[in-house]
Design an enzyme around this catalytic site. Structure first.
Site, PDB file in Angstrom:
ATOM      1  N   GLN A 110       0.876  -1.176   0.000  1.00 56.90           N
ATOM      2  CA  GLN A 110       0.000   0.000   0.000  1.00 56.90           C
ATOM      3  C   GLN A 110       0.910   1.222   0.000  1.00 56.90           C
ATOM      4  O   GLN A 110       1.503   1.560   1.016  1.00 56.90           O
ATOM      5  CB  GLN A 110      -0.938   0.006   1.211  1.00 56.90           C
ATOM      6  CG  GLN A 110      -1.717   1.293   1.396  1.00 56.90           C
ATOM      7  CD  GLN A 110      -2.491   1.713   0.163  1.00 56.90           C
ATOM      8  OE1 GLN A 110      -3.105   0.895  -0.518  1.00 56.90           O
ATOM      9  NE2 GLN A 110      -2.440   2.995  -0.162  1.00 56.90           N
ATOM     10  N   GLY A 143     -10.955   1.342   1.932  1.00 61.05           N
ATOM     11  CA  GLY A 143     -12.067   0.770   1.197  1.00 61.05           C
ATOM     12  C   GLY A 143     -11.610   0.275  -0.153  1.00 61.05           C
ATOM     13  O   GLY A 143     -11.993  -0.792  -0.619  1.00 61.05           O
ATOM     14  N   GLY A 144     -10.778   1.079  -0.792  1.00 59.29           N
ATOM     15  CA  GLY A 144     -10.214   0.705  -2.073  1.00 59.29           C
ATOM     16  C   GLY A 144      -8.982   1.525  -2.356  1.00 59.29           C
ATOM     17  O   GLY A 144      -8.759   2.572  -1.749  1.00 59.29           O
ATOM     18  N   MET A 145      -8.158   1.048  -3.266  1.00 57.84           N
ATOM     19  CA  MET A 145      -6.977   1.779  -3.708  1.00 57.84           C
ATOM     20  C   MET A 145      -6.910   1.670  -5.217  1.00 57.84           C
ATOM     21  O   MET A 145      -6.925   0.571  -5.775  1.00 57.84           O
ATOM     22  CB  MET A 145      -5.710   1.225  -3.056  1.00 57.84           C
ATOM     23  CG  MET A 145      -4.446   1.977  -3.440  1.00 57.84           C
ATOM     24  SD  MET A 145      -4.490   3.711  -2.924  1.00 57.84           S
ATOM     25  CE  MET A 145      -3.477   4.445  -4.198  1.00 57.84           C
ATOM     26  N   GLU A 149     -13.120   4.086  -7.204  1.00 56.79           N
ATOM     27  CA  GLU A 149     -11.776   3.697  -7.641  1.00 56.79           C
ATOM     28  C   GLU A 149     -11.664   3.713  -9.166  1.00 56.79           C
ATOM     29  O   GLU A 149     -10.603   4.072  -9.709  1.00 56.79           O
ATOM     30  CB  GLU A 149     -11.411   2.315  -7.086  1.00 56.79           C
ATOM     31  CG  GLU A 149     -11.549   2.170  -5.571  1.00 56.79           C
ATOM     32  CD  GLU A 149     -10.886   3.284  -4.777  1.00 56.79           C
ATOM     33  OE1 GLU A 149      -9.899   3.861  -5.255  1.00 56.79           O
ATOM     34  OE2 GLU A 149     -11.368   3.581  -3.676  1.00 56.79           O
ATOM     35  N   HIS A 186     -11.053   7.212 -10.330  1.00 56.23           N
ATOM     36  CA  HIS A 186      -9.653   7.623 -10.155  1.00 56.23           C
ATOM     37  C   HIS A 186      -8.828   7.383 -11.425  1.00 56.23           C
ATOM     38  O   HIS A 186      -7.749   7.969 -11.572  1.00 56.23           O
ATOM     39  CB  HIS A 186      -9.018   6.854  -9.005  1.00 56.23           C
ATOM     40  CG  HIS A 186      -9.092   7.551  -7.681  1.00 56.23           C
ATOM     41  ND1 HIS A 186      -8.588   8.811  -7.467  1.00 56.23           N
ATOM     42  CD2 HIS A 186      -9.595   7.140  -6.483  1.00 56.23           C
ATOM     43  CE1 HIS A 186      -8.774   9.158  -6.209  1.00 56.23           C
ATOM     44  NE2 HIS A 186      -9.396   8.174  -5.593  1.00 56.23           N
ATOM     45  N   TYR A 227     -12.527  14.776   0.260  1.00 60.53           N
ATOM     46  CA  TYR A 227     -13.560  14.112  -0.510  1.00 60.53           C
ATOM     47  C   TYR A 227     -14.843  14.947  -0.551  1.00 60.53           C
ATOM     48  O   TYR A 227     -15.379  15.236  -1.620  1.00 60.53           O
ATOM     49  CB  TYR A 227     -13.899  12.749   0.108  1.00 60.53           C
ATOM     50  CG  TYR A 227     -12.780  11.752   0.167  1.00 60.53           C
ATOM     51  CD1 TYR A 227     -12.811  10.603  -0.629  1.00 60.53           C
ATOM     52  CD2 TYR A 227     -11.709  11.894   1.038  1.00 60.53           C
ATOM     53  CE1 TYR A 227     -11.815   9.646  -0.565  1.00 60.53           C
ATOM     54  CE2 TYR A 227     -10.701  10.952   1.108  1.00 60.53           C
ATOM     55  CZ  TYR A 227     -10.752   9.832   0.309  1.00 60.53           C
ATOM     56  OH  TYR A 227      -9.756   8.894   0.376  1.00 60.53           O
ATOM     57  N   ARG A 245      -9.727  -1.960   8.173  1.00 59.96           N
ATOM     58  CA  ARG A 245     -10.062  -0.759   7.404  1.00 59.96           C
ATOM     59  C   ARG A 245     -10.167   0.444   8.342  1.00 59.96           C
ATOM     60  O   ARG A 245     -11.025   0.497   9.226  1.00 59.96           O
ATOM     61  CB  ARG A 245     -11.362  -0.970   6.641  1.00 59.96           C
ATOM     62  CG  ARG A 245     -11.716   0.168   5.706  1.00 59.96           C
ATOM     63  CD  ARG A 245     -13.012  -0.121   4.966  1.00 59.96           C
ATOM     64  NE  ARG A 245     -13.412   1.021   4.164  1.00 59.96           N
ATOM     65  CZ  ARG A 245     -14.569   1.109   3.515  1.00 59.96           C
ATOM     66  NH1 ARG A 245     -15.431   0.100   3.580  1.00 59.96           N
ATOM     67  NH2 ARG A 245     -14.869   2.185   2.816  1.00 59.96           N
TER      68      ARG A 245
END
Length: 627
Positions: free
Chosen positions: A160, A295-297, A323, A326, A406, A579
């Site tokens: 990560q 949550g997500g990458m 995601e 993005h 956000y 998380r």
């Protein structure tokens, strides 16, 4: 962060010939304006910069380290004699040029937040080869024992990198404004599979080596910010979802994930129709173990996802839409520094909502937007109110309160849409992504582009939009847009009845989405009697819920009331979920409850810490320490 130098070199099992950056793509531009200076890197890209990274690494589960080489292509200004890299806890064995000639190098003092500067004397070299090994505890890497995986039989490893953790496994210039192409060869145990955020060159099963291990090769020929170089190694399998997409997961999760993410091809179509073509080829997803911290990458071509969004009703697939979005805002056009992270997250949150509206209609999108408004007001309040510096979009990196990058960022863009009209706004955004594709951006740069290509010297519109106030001032401007959801309004009616003393049995939550649950649970006044909490839990099945969002919201309420019957559920929850969005509020809530809560927080964290990603463990430790 500690850097110790040692002569550690893991010999590769086979020669590896890196591809020069000039053979794949032209170097991406960098920004040299004052606001584009990144204070979170030691690099001096205007002097010498990395344009391409070629990795050849062995994954050693026994020592929990990676070892091998990184070959860096260097673009140096005339007269430049050195290049400065970012490293963190890397044991450097040697540095040579392309011909194998040794180059002088040194690693500077350790900064507890930024790691160290590694300076290499170029001696005319335009390519340098660094042999090195990572250390145990590398901030980007989480090594999981078999018992922490879904299959329970084999270990797992994932990286990560965001925001600046990749310097703990790649010696490079770890700044979002220094985009790089890259390639990699990963050698792993023969019974495991490696995946990366790039094009696969060796197939899903890799290449079998004479010693029984497997080698997997990858290539990213588009310049990306280095935090998007990502990989995972585990007992994972693939299932196709369409011509451009599929999902990787451990076997027990694969079918559930494929069903949950079944609309992803439609999402790609909707996103492309909104703001231009999807430029990355494939869009695959990887469902990680619960220890994944986010949550997500949005790693290109391979989004990393938490299993907590898999609830069987697709109500949390907004995370997938986020995601995917993005791929335009963040991966295609990237914040040049982390002072402007809203350019990634605010744009993407707005774009995500538009994707959800396109697929599922205005009311479902309104639900997400209405909850975001709740989060926006909550974060401003938690920050200290409208005048708090941490409520600014552009500011010190990492200093924005809560999720304001956000929420406030997306509301900024929604305000522009509502003011100039959707058709005009969408045309501008499409052109914006085209103009700045594969480039870094700053807040100042975005505002300049907006004024040139949208406002076009319209002084009245400039005054109406309040652009500088949104970007640079604290608080929420008075032209913010609150979208209200009719679905959540009905939940508010049930909440009002319950708050007035009505029975929990009258709530009747059957068929509720995650968003409806959160509106109800987060809206309950924090002061409740033990009897009322017991009724709520037993009637609505909160402690037994399989929805991680629901359990987190319930446990927040229980903690606020020191409701001890919920403590066993709390301990199990924080030990099984990594998380940060779901567990950090629980630890913060405990620390607000004096020594009663502090002791529980310390005890639960001591048990759960080995299951957390290093970044999550550090964040929770800071909460417990009061930082």
């Amino acid at each position: 962060m500690r850097i110790l130098l040692a002569a550690v070199l893991l010999a590769s099992t086979a020669p590896f010939s890196p591809v020069l950056a000039s053979e794949t793509a032209s170097p991406a531009p960098i920004l040299t304006t004052p606001e584009a200076r990144d204070v979170w890197t030691h690099a001096q890209p205007e002097v010498a910069r990395v344009t391409h990274v070629a990795l050849d690494l062995d994954v050693d589960f026994a020592t929990r380290t990676l070892g091998g080489t990184a070959v860096l292509d260097v673009l140096a200004a005339p007269g430049a004699t050195q290049i400065v890299l970012d490293v963190d806890d890397l044991d450097i064995a040697s540095v040579t040029d392309a011909s194998g000639k040794a180059l002088n190098w040194k690693v500077g003092a350790d900064d507890p937040d930024l790691g160290s500067a590694m300076t290499v004397d170029l001696a005319g070299a335009r390519q340098i080869r660094i042999a090195y090994r990572t250390r145990q505890g590398a901030s980007a890497l989480q090594w999981l024992p078999p018992e922490m995986t879904a299959g329970k039989n084999k270990p797992y490893l994932f990286s990560q990198g965001q925001p600046i953790n990749n310097r703990s496994w790649i010696p490079t210039q770890d700044s979002p404004g220094i985009r790089q192409t890259w390639e990699a060869s990963l050698t792993v145990p023969g019974d495991l599979v490696a995946v990366m955020s790039a094009e696969k060159l060796s197939g899903d099963k890799g290449e079998r080596l004479p010693d029984g291990r497997r080698r997997f090769r990858f290539r990213m020929d588009k310049p990306v910010p280095p935090y998007l170089i990502a990989f995972a190694v585990g007992d994972i399998r693939f299932k196709s979802l369409g011509p451009r997409s599929g999902v990787w997961a451990e076997a027990p999760m694969l079918d559930k994930a494929a069903k949950e993410f079944g609309d992803v091809e439609k999402m790609i179509d909707a996103a492309s129709a909104l703001y231009g073509p999807y430029r990355w080829g494939r869009y695959d997803m990887l469902v990680l173990p619960p220890a994944f911290p986010f949550g997500g990458m949005e790693n290109p071509m391979l989004t990393f996802l938490t299993p907590t969004i898999i609830t069987g009703d697709r109500s949390n697939t907004d995370v997938v839409a986020h995601e995917l979005a993005h791929s335009w805002s963040g991966n295609l056009v990237t914040n040049a520094t982390w002072s402007d992270s809203w350019l990634n997250e605010g744009f993407t949150t707005y774009f995500e909502n538009r994707i959800m509206e396109s697929l599922y209609g205005k009311e479902r999108a309104a639900m997400y937007a209405d909850l975001d408004w709740d989060g926006l007001l909550r974060d401003i309040k938690a920050a200290g109110g409208e005048t708090a510096a941490t409520t600014r979009l552009h500011g010190d990196p990492g200093a924005t309160a809560g999720q304001l990058d956000y929420f406030k960022g997306s509301n900024f863009l929604r305000m522009i849409e509502y003011t100039v009209g959707r058709e005009r706004w969408d045309a501008y955004l499409t052109s914006y992504f085209d103009r700045h594709a594969f480039q870094p951006q700053t807040t100042a740069g975005f505002l300049a582009d907006l004024r040139e290509h949208l406002l076009k010297d319209d002084c009245a519109l400039e005054l109406k939009l309040q652009l500088d106030r949104w970007a640079y001032a604290a608080g929420l401007p008075d032209n913010a847009v609150h979208i209200k959801s009719a679905t959540l309004a009905k939940i508010d009616e049930k909440l009002a009845a319950y708050t007035a003393g009505g029975p929990a049995s009258a709530v009747r939550p059957q068929g509720w989405s995650t968003q409806e649950w959160l509106r109800f649970l987060n809206g309950i006044p924090r002061e409740q009697s033990p009897a009322r909490l017991r009724e709520l839990d037993e009637t609505l099945g909160l402690s037994a819920s399989t929805n991680a969002y629901v359990q987190s919201a319930w446990l927040e309420l229980a903690i606020a009331n020191r409701y001890e019957p919920a403590l066993p559920t709390l301990r199990r929850y924080v030990a099984s979920i990594g998380r940060g969005l779901l567990i950090a509020p629980l630890y913060r809530g405990l620390m607000k409850q004096g020594e009663w809560g502090a002791k529980i927080a310390r005890d639960d964290f001591a048990e759960a810490k080995p299951t957390y990603h290093p970044a999550t463990a550090d964040a929770i430790a800071r909460i417990i320490q009061g930082n």
